[in-house]
Each structure stands twice: as C-alpha cells, then as structure tokens.
Write a protein that holds these residues in place. Structure first.
Motif, short mmCIF file in Angstrom:
data_model
loop_
_atom_site.label_atom_id
_atom_site.label_comp_id
_atom_site.label_asym_id
_atom_site.label_seq_id
_atom_site.Cartn_x
_atom_site.Cartn_y
_atom_site.Cartn_z
N CYS A 14 0.83 -1.20 0.00
CA CYS A 14 0.00 0.00 0.00
C CYS A 14 0.87 1.26 0.00
N LEU A 15 0.53 2.20 -0.81
CA LEU A 15 1.16 3.53 -0.79
C LEU A 15 0.04 4.56 -0.89
N ASP A 16 0.33 5.80 -0.53
CA ASP A 16 -0.67 6.83 -0.81
C ASP A 16 -0.83 6.92 -2.33
N SER A 17 0.30 7.09 -3.03
CA SER A 17 0.28 7.17 -4.49
C SER A 17 1.68 6.80 -4.98
N THR A 18 1.75 5.95 -5.97
CA THR A 18 3.09 5.58 -6.49
C THR A 18 3.77 6.81 -7.09
N ASN A 19 2.98 7.74 -7.67
CA ASN A 19 3.60 8.96 -8.21
C ASN A 19 4.22 9.80 -7.09
N LEU A 20 3.50 9.91 -5.97
CA LEU A 20 4.04 10.71 -4.86
C LEU A 20 5.33 10.07 -4.34
N TYR A 21 5.33 8.75 -4.20
CA TYR A 21 6.52 8.06 -3.71
C TYR A 21 7.71 8.31 -4.64
N GLN A 41 -3.58 1.97 -3.56
CA GLN A 41 -3.22 3.35 -3.27
C GLN A 41 -4.35 4.00 -2.47
N THR A 42 -3.96 4.68 -1.37
CA THR A 42 -5.00 5.35 -0.57
C THR A 42 -5.34 6.71 -1.19
N ALA A 43 -4.45 7.24 -2.02
CA ALA A 43 -4.69 8.55 -2.64
C ALA A 43 -4.21 8.53 -4.08
N GLY A 44 -4.70 7.53 -4.84
CA GLY A 44 -4.33 7.43 -6.26
C GLY A 44 -4.79 8.66 -7.00
N ARG A 45 -3.93 9.21 -7.83
CA ARG A 45 -4.23 10.52 -8.42
C ARG A 45 -4.36 10.47 -9.93
#
Ligand code: BT5
Length: 255
Positions: A14-21, A41-45
C-alpha cells in the motif's frame, strides 16, 4: 530482452500514491529507472486533482522515474513512450485490441482501460546530492485488471475484456521491456520521428472529430495530427491550433 535501466523495481502492498513516492525519491536524487508498484493506493491521483480508484489488487499501478536528456518542451514525450509500451503490452498479454486516446488514456472499445499521469520534478533549491539530470519526470500508470473503475467513469478491465485472469507481473514485465526499447529512441531526432509515427498509428484520436475540454473553454474540431513534441493539432472552424493539455472526447458523426 535486457532491461538496462528499469532494474530497481520496488513492490509495496500500500502507498498513498506511487507517483508521490517516486516524486519524493526524485527529489532525493534517486537514479533514473526506479519503478514503484503498489497493490493499493490510498490517494491514487489523476490529472487536475482527480482520483484514480482501484480496489486492492485489482489493477497494475506503478510509476517510473525518468531523467530524460530532452528539452523542456519535449518532456511530454515521456508520457507517449509509456502509452505506447503499455498499449503494446496489454494487447500482447491479453490478446485484445487496445487504442490510445490522446493524451494519456488507453481504451478498449472507447472505454477507459488505463490512465497515465506525468509530473515534472524540478531540482530542489540547494540540492547537494549526486549529479543527476534535472528536471526529472515521473510517469505513473494505472491499468485496470479485475476492476473497471468507478461506475461513473464507465471504464473497463483487461480481465473482463479478455474473459480470464491476467498475470500482473507478466504485464509489468512486458510494459518495461517495451519501454526500454522506446526510451532509447527518445534521445535522438530519428528515434523521436519513429516514435511519432508509431504514436500516430496507434492513437485513435487522430483523424477523429473531437471535443477538447481546456477547463475554461472547449474546442470542437478535427484532430489532424500530432506535433513533434506531442501536442494535438486541432482544426476547428476558424483555425489550426496546437493543444498541449486537455480532456478529449471522441465524437460521433452526428454529435
Ligand atoms: C488519469 O487521469 O487517467 C491518470 C491516472 C493515473 C493513475 C496512476 S495509478 C499509478 C500512479 N499513481 C497515481 O497516484 N496515479 C498514477 P485523468 O485523465 O484525470 O482521469 C481521471 C478520471 O478517470 C477520474 O476522474 C475518473 O472519472 C476516471 N477513473 C478513476 N479511476 C478509474 C479507473 N480505475 N478506471 C477507469 N477510469 C477511472
């Protein structure tokens, strides 16, 4: 296939968003080729603060760090190489016809299978890390497998289109192989011309009558082609315009 640069592949439950990471990694000076994959993702964008929604394990969600040797106005081409590689991979792994809709969607029968989000990361003020190229470009993609996305989006999943399950790792591997081939072409003008031709060939938008929503206004016209830097060339009833970003709707003849 030797996957020369995409060797640092990190898997997360789990990540907030792979882009953010990957953007955070870019700011730290991580090397080109880093790939982050998440089950959830908890915050997929999406673009413009929109969301990308996919229940746990229902899609292939990942982001890639590029440090391309390109001019500022060419950076957008990173989106195109990901779209081309992902289109080909989905098509070959699942055996279904997949089209590109400019600028960042993959479609099956006009339904959204995948979305791509590219973000530019500038060199942080006072950066003292190793000598990496700036700006970096982070490109994330969400490909639906067992999900079709939220009901309101009327999307589609690869497994529904194909009728049985798709191996997520095989799909990831196929995308990265196709990307490796194409990313090398981005660095020279003959290579970019070859990618341009491939994009024109695979992009369903070209030749269609379209509506392009630019936020503050919408344009309706004929999509004539693509500029060398990936902008959509649109002919409306008054002029020919090059569009860098926008939401496209493919229109039918009587729309
Ligand atoms: C996109 O934005 O299509 C880019 C989506 C990129 C998602 C990936 S997942 C890995 C990486 N990490 C992130 O945080 N993001 C990237 P856009 O063109 O703005 O489309 C967003 C719209 O697509 C939403 O407003 C919904 O209408 C629709 N949508 C959301 N989830 C969907 C899904 N699973 N399938 C189909 N449509 C969806």
């Amino acid at each position: 296939m030797v996957r020369s640069i995409f060797n640092d592949i990190r898997f997360f439950e789990c990540l907030d968003s792979t882009n953010l990471y990957v953007k955070e990694e870019a700011v730290r000076g991580s090397c080109e080729g880093l790939v982050a994959v998440a089950d959830y993702q908890t915050a997929g964008r999406g673009r413009l603060d929109r969301k990308w929604e996919a229940p746990k394990g229902s899609g292939l969600l990942f982001s890639i760090l590029f440090r391309p040797d390109l001019e500022e106005e060419q950076l957008f081409l990173c989106t195109n190489v990901v779209a081309l590689a992902a289109r080909e991979a989905c098509q070959s792994v699942a055996g279904v016809q997949v089209d590109i809709k400019w600028p960042n969607d993959l479609l099956i029968h006009e339904k959204k299978l995948a979305g791509i989000l590219a973000e530019v990361v500038r060199e942080p003020v006072g950066f003292e890390g190793n000598s990496v190229r700036w700006p970096a470009v982070v490109v994330g993609i969400g490909i639906n497998l067992s999900t079709s996305g939220p009901e309101s989006a009327s999307g589609i999943g690869l497994e529904k289109a194909r009728g049985y399950s798709v191996d997520r790792e095989a799909l990831l591997s196929a995308v990265l192989d196709g990307l490796c081939d194409r990313y090398g072409l981005l660095g020279n003008s003959a290579g970019r011309a070859q990618l341009h031709d491939e994009y024109i060939d695979k992009c369903k938008t070209i030749g269609k009558r379209v509506r392009v929503d630019l936020g503050e206004r919408a344009l309706v016209g004929q999509a004539l082609g693509l500029s060398p830097n990936g902008q959509l060339i649109l002919q409306d009833d008054r002029e020919t315009i090059e569009i860098a970003v926008g939401d496209v709707v493919h229109l039918r003849l009587n729309d």
